[in-house]
Design an enzyme around this catalytic site. Structure first.
Site, short mmCIF file in Angstrom:
data_model
loop_
_atom_site.label_atom_id
_atom_site.label_comp_id
_atom_site.label_asym_id
_atom_site.label_seq_id
_atom_site.Cartn_x
_atom_site.Cartn_y
_atom_site.Cartn_z
N SER A 101 -15.84 72.96 144.94
CA SER A 101 -15.25 74.06 143.59
C SER A 101 -15.58 74.66 143.37
O SER A 101 -15.27 75.61 143.34
CB SER A 101 -13.75 73.21 143.21
OG SER A 101 -14.68 72.52 141.71
N PRO A 160 -15.06 74.39 138.72
CA PRO A 160 -13.89 75.88 139.01
C PRO A 160 -12.02 73.88 139.20
O PRO A 160 -11.02 74.82 139.15
CB PRO A 160 -13.80 76.09 140.14
CG PRO A 160 -16.09 76.04 140.02
CD PRO A 160 -15.68 74.70 139.26
N TYR A 161 -12.38 73.29 140.00
CA TYR A 161 -11.05 72.36 140.61
C TYR A 161 -10.84 72.48 139.40
O TYR A 161 -9.12 72.85 139.34
CB TYR A 161 -11.71 71.23 141.06
CG TYR A 161 -10.40 70.51 141.03
CD1 TYR A 161 -9.09 69.99 142.08
CD2 TYR A 161 -10.92 69.18 139.92
CE1 TYR A 161 -8.72 69.26 141.81
CE2 TYR A 161 -9.86 67.52 140.03
CZ TYR A 161 -9.20 67.98 140.89
OH TYR A 161 -7.45 66.94 141.21
N ALA A 162 -11.60 71.82 138.05
CA ALA A 162 -10.71 71.08 137.10
C ALA A 162 -10.06 72.43 136.16
O ALA A 162 -9.28 72.34 135.57
CB ALA A 162 -11.10 70.57 135.68
N THR A 164 -8.46 74.80 137.58
CA THR A 164 -7.42 74.55 138.47
C THR A 164 -6.27 73.90 138.56
O THR A 164 -4.73 74.13 137.79
CB THR A 164 -7.04 74.97 140.51
OG1 THR A 164 -7.80 73.12 141.13
CG2 THR A 164 -8.83 76.23 140.26
#
Length: 326
Positions: A101, A160-162, A164
């Site tokens: 991510s 960034p994944y977390a 989102t």
């Protein structure tokens, strides 16, 4: 709540939509609903012709007459015909992974993990779908001191994944909290889910495969990092319960409520297979957290749910599936 009780309660769900139905958790959830007699519209953008993993997961579902598979991208397909007449939507489709991510792929994470939520909630509210259950992630908590994470803790996503996944939760809840909204939301923060048909890039699959094939396992960090490993069957029961509970518009942890180190996972794998696990140590990765541990009080109180499968038992079931697959 036992498996049979949970399966019985799912009979109240006449027709549902499961997004990400070709995925690891989505295929398990779809199967449990189908076995209970629910009509399942399974949406996934991965076609059976181009994705062997998706094909294998969908193969197990297509034998059910009450399964309606739909290959479509939630970013651009018309959603109202899909959601029409559904009792609930289980939104599990997402772009997973902490490490990928970072960098140029972030736009794809925003599209898959946030913009699709906006489209689904918009359509669900227009059609007055009773409940949307969102699959979120324990990664929203970020680094902790090792104590259990409560839903009221301040989030601190480290990738960034977390970010989102946290945004998806907030977006769902913003829609559901609008005046006169007919659609309610339950966002489930899944802790590390494992079990048969787990994605090959995930830890327990990698550990068991390394033991079986005697191939080197790349281990990031010192091996002391701890995870709350949660068996997929337990996660499915919690997810179905979340569609039926009168409680709404909140987030709930779904975890085992216990934490296990990577070193201990390797020991369990050695015991189950009778073989050593060859390890290649590597540096810790950006965005990885040292420990996860769920406080599951809310799940017990609001869903009438508790985990039933121990890590050793769950790993044994996953190992058997791997051995059967050859």
């Amino acid at each position: 709540m036992h498996m049979t009780q949970s399966a019985d309660t799912s009979r109240h769900l006449r027709r549902v939509v499961v997004t990400g139905a070709a995925g690891f958790i989505g295929s398990h959830l779809s199967r449990a609903l189908l076995e209970a007699g629910t009509t399942v519209i399974g949406v996934d953008r991965r076609g059976q012709q181009h994705d062997p993993l998706a094909a294998a997961n969908l193969d197990e579902l297509t034998s059910f007459p009450n399964f309606i598979p739909l290959t479509a991208d939630l970013m651009n397909c018309p959603l109202e015909p899909v959601l029409l007449d559904a009792d609930a939507v289980f939104h599990l489709a997402a772009l997973p992974g902490v490490r990928p991510s970072w960098g140029p792929t972030f736009d794809a994470y925003v599209a898959a993990n946030i913009q699709t939520v906006q489209r689904i909630m918009d359509a669900a509210l227009r059609l007055r779908v009773r409940r949307v259950v969102l699959a979120s992630s324990s990664s929203v908590y970020g680094a902790t001191d090792g104590s259990s994470s409560k839903e009221t803790d301040r989030p601190g996503p480290l990738s960034p994944y977390a970010v989102t996944k946290l945004a998806a939760e907030q977006l769902c809840l913003a829609h559901a909290n609008r005046p006169n909204a007919a659609t309610s939301v339950m966002a489930l923060r899944y802790f590390t889910v494992y079990g048969p048909c787990q994605r090959p890039d995930m830890l327990i699959h990698r550990v068991l495969t390394a033991a079986l094939n005697q191939t080197p396992l790349q281990v990031f960090g010192d091996g002391l990092q701890q995870r709350d490993f949660t068996y997929v069957g337990d996660v499915v029961r919690a997810t179905i319960a979340a569609s039926l509970t009168p409680a709404a518009n909140t987030v709930i942890n779904v975890g085992a409520g216990s934490s296990t180190s990577l070193s201990d996972v390797l020991d369990i794998a050695r015991r189950l297979t009778g073989r050593s696990v060859p390890v290649i140590p590597s540096r810790a990765r950006a965005g990885d957290v040292p420990a996860t541990l769920a406080d599951i009080t809310q799940a017990q109180e609001l869903l009438g749910w508790k985990p039933e499968v121990s890590l050793a038992e769950g790993m044994e079931r996953q190992l058997r599936r791997l051995q059967e697959a050859g």
